[in-house]
Design a protein around this motif. Structure first.
Motif, PDB file in Angstrom:
ATOM      1  N   GLN A 222     -16.329  14.527  11.208  1.00 16.27           N
ATOM      2  CA  GLN A 222     -16.733  15.060   9.903  1.00 16.27           C
ATOM      3  C   GLN A 222     -18.147  14.629   9.518  1.00 16.27           C
ATOM      4  N   ARG A 223     -18.591  13.488  10.031  1.00 19.29           N
ATOM      5  CA  ARG A 223     -19.885  12.945   9.622  1.00 19.29           C
ATOM      6  C   ARG A 223     -21.022  13.355  10.550  1.00 19.29           C
ATOM      7  N   VAL A 224     -20.700  13.554  11.825  1.00 12.45           N
ATOM      8  CA  VAL A 224     -21.721  13.888  12.814  1.00 12.45           C
ATOM      9  C   VAL A 224     -21.308  15.182  13.500  1.00 12.45           C
TER      10      VAL A 224
ATOM     11  N   LYS B 259     -24.047   0.739   7.155  1.00  7.15           N
ATOM     12  CA  LYS B 259     -25.007   1.149   6.133  1.00  7.15           C
ATOM     13  C   LYS B 259     -26.100   0.087   6.085  1.00  7.15           C
TER      14      LYS B 259
ATOM     15  N   HIS C  45     -24.183   5.276  13.132  1.00  6.46           N
ATOM     16  CA  HIS C  45     -22.867   5.522  13.718  1.00  6.46           C
ATOM     17  C   HIS C  45     -22.881   5.050  15.174  1.00  6.46           C
TER      18      HIS C  45
ATOM     19  N   ARG D  28     -13.045  10.883  11.244  1.00  3.61           N
ATOM     20  CA  ARG D  28     -14.174  10.577  10.352  1.00  3.61           C
ATOM     21  C   ARG D  28     -15.504  10.873  11.049  1.00  3.61           C
TER      22      ARG D  28
ATOM     23  N   GLN E 125     -19.355   2.364  11.540  1.00  2.28           N
ATOM     24  CA  GLN E 125     -20.377   2.939  10.663  1.00  2.28           C
ATOM     25  C   GLN E 125     -21.037   1.798   9.899  1.00  2.28           C
TER      26      GLN E 125
ATOM     27  N   THR F 106     -27.445   9.147  10.153  1.00  5.19           N
ATOM     28  CA  THR F 106     -27.372  10.200   9.124  1.00  5.19           C
ATOM     29  C   THR F 106     -27.941   9.626   7.832  1.00  5.19           C
ATOM     30  N   ASP F 107     -28.020  10.483   6.858  1.00  6.68           N
ATOM     31  CA  ASP F 107     -28.499  10.074   5.529  1.00  6.68           C
ATOM     32  C   ASP F 107     -29.863   9.405   5.613  1.00  6.68           C
TER      33      ASP F 107
END
Length: 948
Positions: free
Chosen positions: A174-176, A196, A111, A171, A194, A104-105
């Motif tokens: 909610q994120r994926v 980054k 993830h 979590r 997760q 994401t992002d």
């Protein structure tokens, strides 16, 4: 595991081997043979798992064996989703299958879902990225510092223990978007990570993430609880019973006695050289579900040096420990030839052990454990070092690994092996058991062997025997501080066959019945410590005689001289004779014959009483009289002034050499006399007085029926009478009444028939009514019989214990007043609980002296019910004006009271109870104005007895 049962269905007692069963299960039958025949072949070929020492295998050319490969892969993330599942026991580091990956992002946040093991675990202990141990702050990684960018934490790890009810990771959902609440991964322990992106943190791209976990929760039969444990025995038991990825054995197929014993050994503390202690055996490791069950079990057994057998339909586990033998095998127990191998082949011999394990101290990375080498064994092998490669896939500690390796090494140097066939005595052995072997021709005297193989054999076409392989063992094998010299001490040493020591001789005399008379026999027991003693020559003579009488020359140990004189001393001599006809010196002893004697048995001494709940333990010092036969125990319900003759017999015969007996706990006086082989009682009875606090009994029992027969004694009498001038029962007798002409005596008192009359030896008195409890229930019977002894022949010396009386009971489940009730046979009552509706009682009176009768002056029987409760909760009373009818789950014999707890009553409301009976009651709840309302209530009812 039902297929095991069919193999051995026809064999109810013989012991069998797991190796054959597992080999059949995983490898199939031998070509051309039935399943049972295949099992026999496998059993004969290889016996139980790890029963013998491991045989050296060809080393891997690359030094990278199966376990090394497996141990390395289990800590690596696997990017191929089609993988076998993994099971983890104990504490171990694992990674797993990368089950899901997404970004994401703008691809800056990664993830990962990593599935570790396919079952619920106890907990995640720590986490690791590549070779770095992580410091966690909540679910975020706070160290090492490379996983932070300023104040921003780059890694987040959310762990899930894998319960069957776990929810999806909140979590991640909610994120994926594609990861929904339906993605719960129930039954799978996994990590959601997760990451980054940061080139400094992840210079080589996707990192390897692993975790140290405490694995599968296991059932402990010692506590009947399921919890995390790395106890090796409990983990092996769990694999056997696991219905998902194990062998799915039922609880009935597990010998929990052996597993409990094994678990206790595993939990023993072992002192470490560096200080401190550790548990003797733990199991820490994993396996994949596509592995062969046989291989999985073999690997798990390395954690405890264990042997797993399948015996009488049950798995039995023995861990590495010295087990003291309980069975001795002698020449008579062996059928057929014995094949003895004194040494192993060079191929099977080794003097050093090395292998691979995964130490916790090294991050569970597979490495070599310190090798174990015996310089003594190397010297014995002509200076050539021979290694056994022995991996320990479930061991994570260096001292424990060395200890296990040393056991294997020392066990291998116990090289004497017997292959033989045993008699039915062999059915008392199982693989892993130890036994003493005494075979003089091999120089074995109580030499310890371990059963390595066991198989049923047919002897002579019709009898059963056992083919076994026995391998010598030694307690020092399992001693961490054992030295090689310990194994030199049990080598065979043969004595000189031409020097025979004098035998060991003991003598006693016994009284025997011969042609309806008693004679005394001198009995001589002869034995020899020499393995070459083939027979004995035994002689005896009276002291003062010049000539010995030969008692025989034979191989047996027992020699007898019949009809010797009482109170006479005899000289006895014996010598051993070898197979070479070499004779030993004589052993000479003297023995004074006690014989039949004329004195009464010695009095019992140190007679003590200890109450043990409802029982009483009576103990005494054994009487040493050689003509002692047994002891008699009586009781009289008085605490002073009692006598053995006026007591009731509790134990008619306590045989020698016993010096204790358990009888019902009664208040009053217990008596004990010794009885010789001629029926004579000791002159004075030993006695012990006991007083029982009746309050606890009264508090828990309620007397609901009683029948007192005295003084009227209106029941039916058989060979029993109630004299017209006495309120007692006595046995009928011609001494009291003789209807012959001229012998009638009309004087007051007893009718006198002269001195030649006799008393009936047995008589019965039946109570005049039965007791009806109106329903079948369990009642405790207690009674009181007051008895004395009457001796009609005043000239003859009095003897104690000639008379007796005992209570008998017969029961029925029918209505005892119906006239058609079926009663059981009468049986003796001492004390106890009986379940029935109707009870009828009988008094049996007896004497062993024709001039004595028991005199019963009081006779009462009581029936009591035990206190108990019935309760139920959350009952709705309803709004019926007639009330809520409550029926007890189990009806009482009698009801005492009922307590009610209303759960939602308002001020002013009340309840009324009506129709209270032993089976239930009626209740109605009302407002203050009398309006019926529905209320929820609990009740507790108290009463006595249970109607069945």
């Amino acid at each position: 595991m039902g297929f095991f049962k069919s193999f051995f269905k026809a064999i109810t007692n013989p012991k069998t081997l797991i190796q054959a069963a597992i080999m059949f299960a995983v490898g199939g039958p031998v070509l051309g043979l039935s399943a049972l025949a295949s099992v026999a072949v496998y059993a004969a070929a290889s016996a139980a798992l790890t029963a013998l020492s491991p045989v050296p295998e060809m080393p891997s050319l690359g030094g990278y064996g199966d376990y090394v490969s497996e141990a390395s892969s289990r800590t690596q993330m696997i990017k191929q989703p089609a993988q076998p599942r993994r099971v983890a026991y104990g504490k171990v580091r694992v990674s797993g299958v990368l089950s899901y990956i997404s970004t994401t992002d703008s691809d800056s946040v990664l993830h990962l879902v990593i599935s570790l093991v396919t079952h619920e675990i106890n907990r995640f202990v720590s986490f690791r990225i590549d070779e770095s141990n992580l410091t966690m702050q909540g679910n975020q990684v706070s160290g090492p510092s490379r996983f932070k960018d300023g104040s921003t934490k780059l890694v987040e790890i959310n762990s899930h223990n894998g319960s069957d009810t776990q929810a999806a990771d909140t979590r991640l959902t909610q994120r994926v978007k594609e990861w929904t609440t339906a993605h719960r991964l129930r039954g799978i322990a996994y990590m959601y990570a997760q990451l980054k992106f940061n080139s400094d943190a992840f210079p080589q791209g996707l990192p390897n993430i692993s975790a140290v976990i405490e694995g599968k929760k296991v059932y402990d039969p010692r506590t009947s609880t399921t919890a995390y444990s790395n106890n090796a025995a409990l983990c092996i038991r769990d694999y056997l019973t696991d219905t998902r990825y194990g062998l799915a054995c039922s609880a009935s197929e597990i010998d929990d006695t052996s597993f409990i014993a094994a678990a206790n050994v595993c939990d023993e503390n072992v002192t470490l050289a560096a200080g401190g202690t550790q548990k003797r055996y733990t199991l820490n490791g994993t396996f994949q579900t596509n592995g062969a069950p046989k291989k999985i079990i073999e690997n798990m057994l390395t954690s405890c040096g264990g042997i797993l057998t399948y015996t009488n339909g049950k798995f039995r586990l023995l861990v590495a420990e010295y087990r003291s033998p309980s069975i001795t095998l002698t020449q008579d127990d062996f059928h057929g030839p014995i094949q003895l191998a004194a040494t192993q082949s060079q191929m099977e011999n080794y003097n050093s052990i090395k292998g691979v394990y995964s130490p916790e101290s090294n991050g569970f990375v597979a490495t070599d454990y310190p090798p174990i080498t015996s310089t003594t064994f190397v010297s014995e092998d002509n200076g050539e070092t021979r290694y056994l490669d022995y991996d320990l896939p479930y061991t994570t500690n260096s001292p424990r690994a060395q200890r296990l390796a040393k056991i294997i090494l020392y066990r291998n140097r116990q090289q004497v092996v017997l292959q033989c066939q045993l008699s039915m005595k062999g059915f008392n052995l199982a693989v892993g058991d130890t036994c003493y072997v005494t075979l003089p021709r091999y120089g074995f005297s109580n030499k310890v062997f371990e059963v390595a193989e066991w198989n049923i054999a047919v002897v002579g076409g019709q009898d059963l025997g056992v083919d076994v392989t026995l391998r010598e063992t030694n307690s020092a094998v399992y001693d961490w501080n054992a030295d090689e010299t310990d194994f030199q001490e049990d080598n065979s040493t043969l004595p000189d066959p031409f020097v025979i020591p004098a035998p060991i001789v003991t003598a006693t005399d016994i009284v025997q019945t011969f042609q309806q008379g008693a004679i005394t026999t001198l009995q001589v027991n002869v034995s020899s410590p020499s393995v070459y003693a083939n027979q004995f020559e035994v002689e005896a003579r009276k002291v003062g005689d010049t000539t010995f009488t030969a008692l025989g020359t034979q191989k047996g140990n027992i020699y007898e001289l019949v009809n010797v004189q009482d109170a006479t001393t005899y000289d006895i001599r014996a010598r051993s004779i070898s197979t070479f006809q070499t004779r030993s010196p004589y052993t000479t002893i003297q023995h004074t014959v006690a014989g039949k004697g004329t004195t009464l048995p010695s009095n019992v001494s140190d007679f003590t009483l200890d109450y043990l709940g409802p029982n009483a333990l009576l103990t005494w010092t054994p009487v040493t009289d050689q003509d002692l036969s047994h002891y008699v125990i009586r009781h009289q319900a008085v605490t002073s002034g009692g006598s053995f003759s006026n007591g009731i017999t509790l134990a008619q015969k306590v045989s020698r050499p016993a010096n204790s007996v358990i009888v019902p706990a009664l208040e009053g006086t217990y008596f004990c006399v010794a009885v010789d082989k001629y029926g004579n009682n000791s002159g004075t009875a030993a006695q012990a007085i006991g007083i029982i606090d009746q309050a606890p009994i009264a508090a828990n029992f309620k007397q609901i029926a009683s029948n007192t027969e005295s003084p009227a004694f209106n029941g039916v009498k058989t060979n029993v009478i109630k004299p017209s001038d006495e309120d007692v029962l006595i046995l009928s007798t011609t001494i009291l009444f003789d209807s012959g002409q001229g012998l009638f005596d009309d004087a007051d008192g007893l009718f006198d028939g002269g001195p030649d009359g006799v008393v009936s030896n047995t008589g019965f008195y039946d109570f005049d009514s039965v007791i009806d409890l109106t329903a079948k229930q369990t009642a405790r019977i207690s009674f009181n019989i007051t008895i004395t002894r009457r001796q009609y022949d005043a000239i003859k010396p009095a003897s104690q214990g000639t008379t007796d009386a005992q209570l008998l009971v017969a029961t029925t489940d029918d209505d005892p007043t119906s006239g058609s009730a079926t009663f059981t046979s009468f049986s003796r009552v001492v004390a106890g609980d009986y379940t029935a509706r109707g009870f009828k009682f009988r008094l049996e009176m007896s004497t062993i002296d024709i001039d004595d009768t028991p005199v019963v002056s009081a006779l009462t029987v009581n029936l009591s019910l035990e206190k108990r409760t019935e309760s139920e909760g959350n009952i709705s009373s309803g709004t019926s004006a007639s009330g809520k009818v409550v029926t007890f789950p189990n009806a009482f014999g009698s009801i005492d009271g009922i307590s009610i707890a209303g759960q939602n009553m308002n001020s002013g409301e009340f309840y009324q109870i009506t129709n209270k009976t032993a089976t239930g009651f009626t209740i109605v709840f009302k407002e203050s104005n009398g309006t019926v309302v529905d209320r929820t209530f609990d009740y507790t009812a108290q009463g006595h007895g249970r109607v069945t």
